[in-house]
Scaffold this active site. Sequence first.
Site, PDB file in Angstrom:
ATOM      1  N   THR A 202     -28.863  35.316   6.396  1.00 18.84           N
ATOM      2  CA  THR A 202     -29.114  36.962   6.141  1.00 18.84           C
ATOM      3  C   THR A 202     -30.658  37.152   6.323  1.00 18.84           C
ATOM      4  O   THR A 202     -31.348  36.179   6.075  1.00 18.84           O
ATOM      5  CB  THR A 202     -28.556  37.393   4.753  1.00 18.84           C
ATOM      6  OG1 THR A 202     -27.408  37.205   4.829  1.00 18.84           O
ATOM      7  CG2 THR A 202     -29.077  38.650   4.334  1.00 18.84           C
ATOM      8  N   ARG A 230     -14.537  43.219   3.899  1.00 18.69           N
ATOM      9  CA  ARG A 230     -15.451  42.930   2.863  1.00 18.69           C
ATOM     10  C   ARG A 230     -16.821  43.545   3.147  1.00 18.69           C
ATOM     11  O   ARG A 230     -17.407  43.027   4.310  1.00 18.69           O
ATOM     12  CB  ARG A 230     -15.522  41.483   2.366  1.00 18.69           C
ATOM     13  CG  ARG A 230     -16.212  41.020   1.117  1.00 18.69           C
ATOM     14  CD  ARG A 230     -17.663  40.432   1.781  1.00 18.69           C
ATOM     15  NE  ARG A 230     -18.501  40.055   0.756  1.00 18.69           N
ATOM     16  CZ  ARG A 230     -19.640  39.348   0.767  1.00 18.69           C
ATOM     17  NH1 ARG A 230     -20.297  39.818   2.264  1.00 18.69           N
ATOM     18  NH2 ARG A 230     -20.341  39.134  -0.048  1.00 18.69           N
ATOM     19  N   GLY A 232     -21.052  43.224   1.572  1.00 18.18           N
ATOM     20  CA  GLY A 232     -21.689  42.480   0.339  1.00 18.18           C
ATOM     21  C   GLY A 232     -22.606  43.344  -0.207  1.00 18.18           C
ATOM     22  O   GLY A 232     -22.619  44.779  -0.111  1.00 18.18           O
ATOM     23  N   ASP A 233     -23.548  42.682  -0.396  1.00 14.25           N
ATOM     24  CA  ASP A 233     -24.890  43.622  -1.186  1.00 14.25           C
ATOM     25  C   ASP A 233     -25.780  44.129  -0.469  1.00 14.25           C
ATOM     26  O   ASP A 233     -26.714  45.007  -0.760  1.00 14.25           O
ATOM     27  CB  ASP A 233     -25.430  42.433  -2.418  1.00 14.25           C
ATOM     28  CG  ASP A 233     -26.139  41.166  -1.703  1.00 14.25           C
ATOM     29  OD1 ASP A 233     -25.367  40.573  -0.797  1.00 14.25           O
ATOM     30  OD2 ASP A 233     -27.394  40.937  -1.739  1.00 14.25           O
ATOM     31  N   THR A 253     -30.725  37.681  -0.942  1.00 12.73           N
ATOM     32  CA  THR A 253     -29.715  36.928   0.095  1.00 12.73           C
ATOM     33  C   THR A 253     -28.937  35.758  -0.955  1.00 12.73           C
ATOM     34  O   THR A 253     -29.573  35.396  -1.770  1.00 12.73           O
ATOM     35  CB  THR A 253     -30.627  35.990   1.120  1.00 12.73           C
ATOM     36  OG1 THR A 253     -29.552  35.148   1.631  1.00 12.73           O
ATOM     37  CG2 THR A 253     -31.814  35.314   0.683  1.00 12.73           C
ATOM     38  N   GLY A 254     -27.764  35.792  -0.659  1.00 10.86           N
ATOM     39  CA  GLY A 254     -26.922  34.834  -1.652  1.00 10.86           C
ATOM     40  C   GLY A 254     -25.462  35.405  -1.632  1.00 10.86           C
ATOM     41  O   GLY A 254     -25.244  36.203  -0.886  1.00 10.86           O
ATOM     42  N   GLY A 256     -23.051  37.852  -2.359  1.00 11.69           N
ATOM     43  CA  GLY A 256     -23.247  39.239  -2.693  1.00 11.69           C
ATOM     44  C   GLY A 256     -22.539  39.874  -3.630  1.00 11.69           C
ATOM     45  O   GLY A 256     -22.973  40.951  -4.317  1.00 11.69           O
TER      46      GLY A 256
HETATM   47  N1  ASP Z   1     -25.819  38.449   0.610  1.00 12.94           N
HETATM   48  C1  ASP Z   1     -25.033  38.533   1.749  1.00 12.94           C
HETATM   49  C2  ASP Z   1     -23.511  38.904   1.715  1.00 12.94           C
HETATM   50  O1  ASP Z   1     -23.111  38.581   0.746  1.00 12.94           O
HETATM   51  C3  ASP Z   1     -24.909  37.006   2.444  1.00 12.94           C
HETATM   52  C4  ASP Z   1     -26.164  36.112   2.403  1.00 12.94           C
HETATM   53  O2  ASP Z   1     -27.119  36.515   1.949  1.00 12.94           O
HETATM   54  O3  ASP Z   1     -26.027  35.060   2.981  1.00 12.94           O
HETATM   55  O4  ASP Z   1     -22.967  39.517   2.307  1.00 12.94           O
END
Ligand code: ASP
Length: 340
Positions: A202, A230, A232-233, A253-254, A256
């Site tokens: 991301t 789906r 994400g955040d 990032t992470g 979500g």
């Molecule tokens: N945060 C992103 C999501 O959950 C994914 C990522 O940052 O790797 O869609």
Amino acid sequence: MKTKLIIFSSLLIFILALFSCKTDKKSVADHSKGASGPKQEWAIVIHGGAGGMTKENLTPELDKEYRASLQIALSTGKKILSEGGSALDAVEQTIRTMEDNPLFNAGKGAVFTHEGRNELDAAIMDGSNLGAGAVAGVMDIKNPISAARKVMTNSPHVMLSGAGASQFAKEQGLDIVPASYFYTEKRFNELQELLKKEKYGTVGCCVLDKYGNLAAGTSTGGMANKRYNRIGDSPIIGAGTYANNNTCAVSGTGHGEYFIRWTVAHDISALMEYKGLSLKEASELVVNDKLVKAGGSGGVICVDKSGNISMPFNSSGMFRGFATADGKEGIFIYKDEGLK
Ligand code: ASP
């Protein structure tokens, strides 16, 4: 009697002055805990995703490729900011370079859903007026970050999704691409092999411009193997993306689902606004304490109105880089490198 009164009031003034001096000192000391440096004319911080990368599992070739790609992104934003460009232009153009790079999980390199599609999310936020725009679940917009900016500036809405977002992007004259743009078999197979099944990347960018404006942007293909459309955040304002000139700009990032439920980006801003924490204190509390306790892995990049930068993450690595007007800059991947 008169002399006594004068002595008494002088003593009172002296005690009061002493007390206020002490309080002042305390609040300054508390605030500076977060390694606040001198005010920067401009500052930029970027990420290319957090994940399980370590020196052991990232090949030297990939390590080099990621660093070079982060450098291209950073230089793009630096040039815009140092020449007096706006925070929003810097965020959009910096992120576009990473969306066009198949190495990152955004735009061209977006991961595949369970059904084998690419569904992209992005958001941008203007800290000067809390303007925000986002797109979610789009499948044919070449640069989702630009679509997000158009949603912010050319529509009365904050978030558009799916087919409607694509129609809007088309009407705004943005590049629309066939699904095959995000998929070339050779590239896909090569990349899977290369990345040993884990796909990082991301992307995000936060900046302070010469006019004191903060902006944040995030763009992603989301979590690999995601189902049921789906989201994400990243495109959710306050979760993966937030900017406010009074506090900071944040991109996450992470995992979500945790960033959404813990409203990570806004929580950092709120801790600064309501509790007077520094950027470093606020971001580390959220990422290395609250998120860890919750079980949410990932990280954030953020910059405050003075150009202080913080890049905490609780995973083993995070692709990241920063540059400030005083000439400091760096590109980092692993835990044992970076800003202390
Ligand atoms: N945060 C992103 C999501 O959950 C994914 C990522 O940052 O790797 O869609």
